[in-house]
Design an enzyme around this catalytic site. Sequence first.
Site, mmCIF file in Angstrom:
data_model
loop_
_atom_site.group_PDB
_atom_site.id
_atom_site.type_symbol
_atom_site.label_atom_id
_atom_site.label_comp_id
_atom_site.label_asym_id
_atom_site.label_seq_id
_atom_site.Cartn_x
_atom_site.Cartn_y
_atom_site.Cartn_z
ATOM 1 N N HIS A 197 9.036 -26.006 5.571
ATOM 2 C CA HIS A 197 8.310 -27.140 4.987
ATOM 3 C C HIS A 197 7.794 -26.803 3.598
ATOM 4 C CE1 HIS A 197 8.576 -29.076 8.928
ATOM 5 N NE2 HIS A 197 8.439 -27.837 9.378
ATOM 6 N N GLU A 219 0.810 -1.226 0.000
ATOM 7 C CA GLU A 219 0.000 0.000 0.000
ATOM 8 C C GLU A 219 0.839 1.271 0.000
ATOM 9 O OE1 GLU A 219 -3.878 0.001 2.146
ATOM 10 O OE2 GLU A 219 -3.092 -1.836 3.015
ATOM 11 N N LYS A 221 -13.590 -0.706 -4.343
ATOM 12 C CA LYS A 221 -14.685 -0.706 -3.353
ATOM 13 C C LYS A 221 -15.944 -0.094 -3.954
ATOM 14 C CE LYS A 221 -11.982 -0.549 0.971
ATOM 15 N NZ LYS A 221 -11.585 0.228 2.136
HETATM 16 O O1 PA5 Z 1 -4.900 0.717 4.555
HETATM 17 C C1 PA5 Z 1 -5.925 0.761 3.869
HETATM 18 O O2 PA5 Z 1 -6.339 1.825 3.385
HETATM 19 C C2 PA5 Z 1 -6.754 -0.487 3.606
HETATM 20 O O3 PA5 Z 1 -6.016 -1.645 3.811
HETATM 21 C C3 PA5 Z 1 -8.004 -0.461 4.505
HETATM 22 O O4 PA5 Z 1 -7.616 -0.584 5.838
HETATM 23 C C4 PA5 Z 1 -8.957 -1.592 4.130
HETATM 24 O O5 PA5 Z 1 -9.416 -1.420 2.809
HETATM 25 C C5 PA5 Z 1 -10.166 -1.668 5.053
HETATM 26 O O6 PA5 Z 1 -10.739 -0.401 5.247
HETATM 27 P P1 PA5 Z 1 -11.027 0.086 6.735
HETATM 28 O O7 PA5 Z 1 -9.717 0.074 7.434
HETATM 29 O O8 PA5 Z 1 -11.594 1.443 6.595
HETATM 30 O O9 PA5 Z 1 -12.009 -0.908 7.291
#
Ligand code: PA5
Length: 304
Positions: A212, A196, A300
């Site tokens: 393993h 990310e 999303k």
């Molecule tokens: O870091 C991020 O932006 C994502 O991994 C979000 O955490 C993930 O999409 C889930 O969203 P949220 O944290 O708002 O539940």
Amino acid sequence: MEFSEELKTLKDQVRFDGSFRTGTFSNIVIAGMGGSGIAGRIFSEMYSAKPVFVCDDYHIPEFVDGNTEFIAVSYSGNTEETLSAAEEAIKKGAKVHAITSGGRLSEMGVDTIKIPGGLQPRSAVGYLTMPIINTFIRPKHEDIEEAAGLLSDLDKNNTVQENIATEIYAGRRIPVIYGSTPYRSVAYRWKTQFNENAKILAYSNYFSELNHNDTMPLRDTYRKDEFYFMAFDSTDERIRKRIEVTQKITGTSFKKIEARGSSLIARIFYLIHFGDYVTYHLARIRNVDPQDVSAIEDLKKRIS
Ligand code: PA5
């Protein structure tokens, strides 16, 4: 807020003292995805007094009932899988709690800890995890302060982390992160932070399980120089031996990452923050925005 400023809030986040009131219970289920889901994974390695199930799906396990402490964790409060899991838990009569900065989760009428908004979810790992730790583990004040001190040190000096990022970038390599108990979830956290923040693929696994499976490609895969191998050091003699023998028989050299601190909470958060800085620097060096998650947001929207 700049991403580097977001990172600097972690030392204060670990001091967040929110907690839930619980009664008698027989198991804990923690639902969450991505940057929020890591909270349950971290907690599940710190706590073993009762069964803990980490739910990263739309559906909850069949065993959930009135004896379950169910915690839905979503920074935005709008993550579809987490909302679905929470709805199912309510229907099954579980004791449902939520950790969120807002969104639909905050309007579900469950016992909720509201955390500050305005950060990337993955930068809020302290706010998202501490309420669970405070509720079930009740860490000592001095352990929290130890963690905060180590995080603050990293904020002041992260040259080691920058150098690792530079090496990864120089060879355009794919990070491979190997953890072991109690840092398996931290290795996974690093993988997701590379994804990310730095927008590169990464891979994680853990000792001794990897002995393993991964051990074969560690010796025989093609183009081994495409990867940048890292292993968290362990205090367990058996694991240390495995790390050494794995390197020897596969002809692979792991960059050793050492945890600091004496308490488990300090060591875990130190390692988390170490990875935060490596991935932040890699984003910077690559000239990509560590805050950009537009493809995730687009996805999303399209499936909602
Ligand atoms: O870091 C991020 O932006 C994502 O991994 C979000 O955490 C993930 O999409 C889930 O969203 P949220 O944290 O708002 O539940």
